[in-house]
Design a protein around this motif. Structure first.
Motif, PDB file in Angstrom:
ATOM      1  N   HIS A  25      11.129  -0.952   1.388  1.00  0.00           N
ATOM      2  CA  HIS A  25       9.820  -1.337   0.842  1.00  0.00           C
ATOM      3  C   HIS A  25       8.892  -1.800   1.963  1.00  0.00           C
ATOM      4  O   HIS A  25       7.696  -1.496   1.970  1.00  0.00           O
ATOM      5  CB  HIS A  25       9.986  -2.460  -0.190  1.00  0.00           C
ATOM      6  CG  HIS A  25      10.580  -1.999  -1.487  1.00  0.00           C
ATOM      7  ND1 HIS A  25      10.014  -0.996  -2.250  1.00  0.00           N
ATOM      8  CD2 HIS A  25      11.680  -2.409  -2.166  1.00  0.00           C
ATOM      9  CE1 HIS A  25      10.745  -0.803  -3.331  1.00  0.00           C
ATOM     10  NE2 HIS A  25      11.770  -1.646  -3.302  1.00  0.00           N
ATOM     11  N   ARG A  26       9.462  -2.542   2.914  1.00  0.00           N
ATOM     12  CA  ARG A  26       8.668  -3.071   4.021  1.00  0.00           C
ATOM     13  C   ARG A  26       8.132  -1.930   4.889  1.00  0.00           C
ATOM     14  O   ARG A  26       6.971  -1.924   5.277  1.00  0.00           O
ATOM     15  CB  ARG A  26       9.546  -4.017   4.844  1.00  0.00           C
ATOM     16  CG  ARG A  26       8.785  -4.872   5.856  1.00  0.00           C
ATOM     17  CD  ARG A  26       9.768  -5.702   6.657  1.00  0.00           C
ATOM     18  NE  ARG A  26      10.374  -6.746   5.857  1.00  0.00           N
ATOM     19  CZ  ARG A  26      11.586  -7.247   6.072  1.00  0.00           C
ATOM     20  NH1 ARG A  26      12.330  -6.765   7.044  1.00  0.00           N
ATOM     21  NH2 ARG A  26      12.053  -8.217   5.327  1.00  0.00           N
ATOM     22  N   SER A  27       9.000  -0.947   5.171  1.00  0.00           N
ATOM     23  CA  SER A  27       8.565   0.174   6.013  1.00  0.00           C
ATOM     24  C   SER A  27       7.523   1.028   5.290  1.00  0.00           C
ATOM     25  O   SER A  27       6.600   1.559   5.913  1.00  0.00           O
ATOM     26  CB  SER A  27       9.767   1.037   6.406  1.00  0.00           C
ATOM     27  OG  SER A  27      10.368   1.625   5.274  1.00  0.00           O
ATOM     28  N   ARG A  28       7.640   1.126   3.967  1.00  0.00           N
ATOM     29  CA  ARG A  28       6.632   1.875   3.201  1.00  0.00           C
ATOM     30  C   ARG A  28       5.280   1.183   3.288  1.00  0.00           C
ATOM     31  O   ARG A  28       4.248   1.842   3.401  1.00  0.00           O
ATOM     32  CB  ARG A  28       7.069   2.007   1.736  1.00  0.00           C
ATOM     33  CG  ARG A  28       8.134   3.077   1.521  1.00  0.00           C
ATOM     34  CD  ARG A  28       8.612   3.083   0.094  1.00  0.00           C
ATOM     35  NE  ARG A  28       9.642   4.098  -0.133  1.00  0.00           N
ATOM     36  CZ  ARG A  28      10.407   4.160  -1.223  1.00  0.00           C
ATOM     37  NH1 ARG A  28      10.254   3.260  -2.186  1.00  0.00           N
ATOM     38  NH2 ARG A  28      11.324   5.098  -1.357  1.00  0.00           N
ATOM     39  N   ARG A  29       5.295  -0.151   3.188  1.00  0.00           N
ATOM     40  CA  ARG A  29       4.049  -0.905   3.313  1.00  0.00           C
ATOM     41  C   ARG A  29       3.433  -0.673   4.693  1.00  0.00           C
ATOM     42  O   ARG A  29       2.223  -0.501   4.830  1.00  0.00           O
ATOM     43  CB  ARG A  29       4.289  -2.400   3.099  1.00  0.00           C
ATOM     44  CG  ARG A  29       4.593  -2.787   1.674  1.00  0.00           C
ATOM     45  CD  ARG A  29       4.248  -4.241   1.404  1.00  0.00           C
ATOM     46  NE  ARG A  29       4.929  -5.176   2.277  1.00  0.00           N
ATOM     47  CZ  ARG A  29       6.011  -5.850   1.940  1.00  0.00           C
ATOM     48  NH1 ARG A  29       6.546  -5.695   0.743  1.00  0.00           N
ATOM     49  NH2 ARG A  29       6.581  -6.694   2.782  1.00  0.00           N
ATOM     50  N   GLN A  30       4.285  -0.654   5.723  1.00  0.00           N
ATOM     51  CA  GLN A  30       3.793  -0.461   7.086  1.00  0.00           C
ATOM     52  C   GLN A  30       3.226   0.946   7.274  1.00  0.00           C
ATOM     53  O   GLN A  30       2.199   1.136   7.922  1.00  0.00           O
ATOM     54  CB  GLN A  30       4.917  -0.722   8.091  1.00  0.00           C
ATOM     55  CG  GLN A  30       5.320  -2.193   8.169  1.00  0.00           C
ATOM     56  CD  GLN A  30       6.575  -2.402   9.004  1.00  0.00           C
ATOM     57  OE1 GLN A  30       7.335  -1.475   9.248  1.00  0.00           O
ATOM     58  NE2 GLN A  30       6.794  -3.630   9.437  1.00  0.00           N
ATOM     59  N   GLU A  31       3.911   1.935   6.681  1.00  0.00           N
ATOM     60  CA  GLU A  31       3.467   3.330   6.817  1.00  0.00           C
ATOM     61  C   GLU A  31       2.109   3.551   6.161  1.00  0.00           C
ATOM     62  O   GLU A  31       1.305   4.367   6.615  1.00  0.00           O
ATOM     63  CB  GLU A  31       4.503   4.276   6.191  1.00  0.00           C
ATOM     64  CG  GLU A  31       5.761   4.437   7.045  1.00  0.00           C
ATOM     65  CD  GLU A  31       6.852   5.194   6.294  1.00  0.00           C
ATOM     66  OE1 GLU A  31       6.560   5.696   5.191  1.00  0.00           O
ATOM     67  OE2 GLU A  31       7.986   5.264   6.808  1.00  0.00           O
ATOM     68  N   THR A  32       1.850   2.833   5.077  1.00  0.00           N
ATOM     69  CA  THR A  32       0.580   2.992   4.377  1.00  0.00           C
ATOM     70  C   THR A  32      -0.504   2.096   4.971  1.00  0.00           C
ATOM     71  O   THR A  32      -1.629   2.056   4.458  1.00  0.00           O
ATOM     72  CB  THR A  32       0.739   2.663   2.881  1.00  0.00           C
ATOM     73  OG1 THR A  32       1.300   1.346   2.746  1.00  0.00           O
ATOM     74  CG2 THR A  32       1.642   3.665   2.201  1.00  0.00           C
ATOM     75  N   GLY A  33      -0.175   1.369   6.032  1.00  0.00           N
ATOM     76  CA  GLY A  33      -1.172   0.547   6.709  1.00  0.00           C
ATOM     77  C   GLY A  33      -1.491  -0.757   6.008  1.00  0.00           C
ATOM     78  O   GLY A  33      -2.536  -1.361   6.277  1.00  0.00           O
ATOM     79  N   VAL A  34      -0.624  -1.204   5.095  1.00  0.00           N
ATOM     80  CA  VAL A  34      -0.868  -2.457   4.390  1.00  0.00           C
ATOM     81  C   VAL A  34      -0.670  -3.628   5.355  1.00  0.00           C
ATOM     82  O   VAL A  34       0.341  -3.708   6.051  1.00  0.00           O
ATOM     83  CB  VAL A  34       0.095  -2.607   3.179  1.00  0.00           C
ATOM     84  CG1 VAL A  34      -0.059  -3.977   2.537  1.00  0.00           C
ATOM     85  CG2 VAL A  34      -0.172  -1.506   2.167  1.00  0.00           C
TER      86      VAL A  34
END
Length: 436
Positions: free
Chosen positions: A198-207
């Motif tokens: 979940h954390r890496s997904r947030r990072q990938e989307t620029g959150v």
């Protein structure tokens, strides 16, 4: 059918005398034993224990058999009988042998600070991850001390020190407990894997990620609720929040960021607990900005801040950008307010003041900003456009022959992650926004 031995026992309410040993080592360490003992009172009350009295002893070193001196143990016994107390809670960590020896001398339940904190966490854990983390910490702590906790479990049949794993599990052999620890670690690894995903997904989307950290009861949950309108538990007691809560906060410019509330820190936070909660606490390590919430009204404000900074260093988050929020100024007297630092990167606030909340949002926006940057992007490189929006807010654009010139209010954290894609197209010296 034989009855369980627990069915016939009366569960006595916990009434305790608190004990602290002040050694030369403690004095030289810079720790504040009196404050620590005051904190132990709060911890005991949080766990549902009635505090009858407290006692301290000054000694050069710990007594290997009882922690405190044998004569002091007899004093403690008289004090407990005088108050009708059935429990002694020690502010220092006890070995299994010391627990066993004290049980025999006092004929009472023996608990130390670490076990008390673990017990509070066992009461508060609600999510699967939190429950796994607490049980793992409890079993890791109790495994080498099982021989010293038998009477605690069998004679009093409940109360502090027996919550979490439960009596039956703690009375089984070490091999079973080691196997259970292995199972819990595997379950925690799986939960941690999902958290990282979940954390890496947030990072990938620029959150953009922010973490609220601070000493327990500093007002982090109150602030999270006020800044995000989150439906979270707010209580004026230690460790009211155990499981991390993540909510969206909107900045004045319209950008949304993720704000996560983390478990409160405390002096002498048990090592096993820190190890078990590392995956949760690493939300601070992954944050673009840390909001360090401080109880400005606490007489031990400076020491509490040092505890938080030390734990952040241990987690590898010590060098993260940080905004210090001196909270609860509405509870400060004039002298306390005057003593609060007025430095860059810090604010004096009340979580109940709307103007202060808006100031926090403005300060966060400013802290995250990397300034204005201008990029000349070839018209046929439309693939770069998403990265422009990922690194900040596009505030202007104009056309120049076969190029599009973008002016971007850059978010520093995002620019460090994705700016390399745009570096060849940056226009040096153009730091002011273009007119749209």
């Amino acid at each position: 059918m034989s009855k369980s031995p627990y069915e016939t026992k009366t569960i006595l309410p916990d009434k305790a005398v608190l004990v602290s040993l002040i050694t030369t080592e403690v004095k030289q360490s810079g720790l504040h034993p009196e404050y620590s003992l005051d904190e132990l009172v709060q911890l005991a009350e949080t766990a549902g224990v009635e505090v009858a009295d407290r006692m301290t002893q000054n000694r050069e070193n710990r007594d290997p058999r009882y922690l405190i001196g044998k004569g002091k143990v007899f004093e403690l016994k008289e004090l407990m009988e005088q108050h009708g107390a059935n429990t002694a809670i020690f502010d220092q960590e006890l070995s299994g042998a010391q627990v066993r020896n004290l049980e025999e001398m006092l004929d009472a339940k023996i608990i130390d600070r670490t076990q008390l904190i673990l017990d509070i966490f066992a009461q508060r854990a609600k999510t699967r991850e939190g429950i796994i983390q607490v049980e793992l910490a409890q079993l890791t702590y109790l495994l080498p001390r099982l021989a010293g906790h038998g009477k605690n479990l069998s004679r009093l049949g409940g109360g502090i020190g027996t919550r979490g794993p439960g009596e039956s599990k703690l009375e089984t052999d070490r091999r079973h407990i080691r196997r259970r620890i292995g199972e819990l670690k595997r379950q925690l690894e799986e939960v941690t894997r999902h958290r990282k995903l979940h954390r890496s997904r947030r990072q990938e989307t620029g959150v953009v990620q922010l973490a609220l950290v601070g000493y327990t009861n500093a007002g982090k949950s109150t602030l999270l609720k006020a800044l995000t309108a989150a439906d979270v538990l707010v209580e004026n007691r230690l460790f009211a929040t155990l499981d991390p809560t993540t909510r969206i906060m909107e900045l004045p410019g319209g950008k949304e960021v993720v704000l996560t509330d983390t478990v409160g820190f405390i002096q002498n936070l048990p090592h096993d607990l820190v190890a078990s909660f590392r995956a949760t606490l690493e939300e601070a390590n992954e944050a673009d900005l840390i909001l360090h919430v401080v109880d400005a009204s606490s007489p031990m404000r400076k020491e509490q801040m040092e505890v938080v900074e030390r734990i952040l260093d241990d987690l590898g988050a010590g060098g993260k950008p940080q905004l210090v929020l001196y909270n609860k100024i509405d509870l400060c007297d004039p002298e306390q307010l005057e003593m609060l630092p007025s430095t860059k990167g810090s604010m004096k606030i009340s979580a109940f003041d709307e103007d202060d909340l808006e100031r926090i949002r403005q300060a966060v926006q400013q802290e995250l900003s990397g300034g204005m940057r201008t990029f000349r992007i070839p018209a046929d490189r439309g693939d770069l456009t998403p990265f422009l929006y990922r690194i900040g807010d596009v505030v202007g654009q104009q056309y120049d022959e076969d190029n599009i010139i973008y002016s971007v209010d850059v978010n520093q954290g995002d620019f460090e992650k994705y700016g390399y894609m745009l570096a060849p197209f940056s226009i040096p010296g153009h730091e002011n926004p273009l007119n749209p």
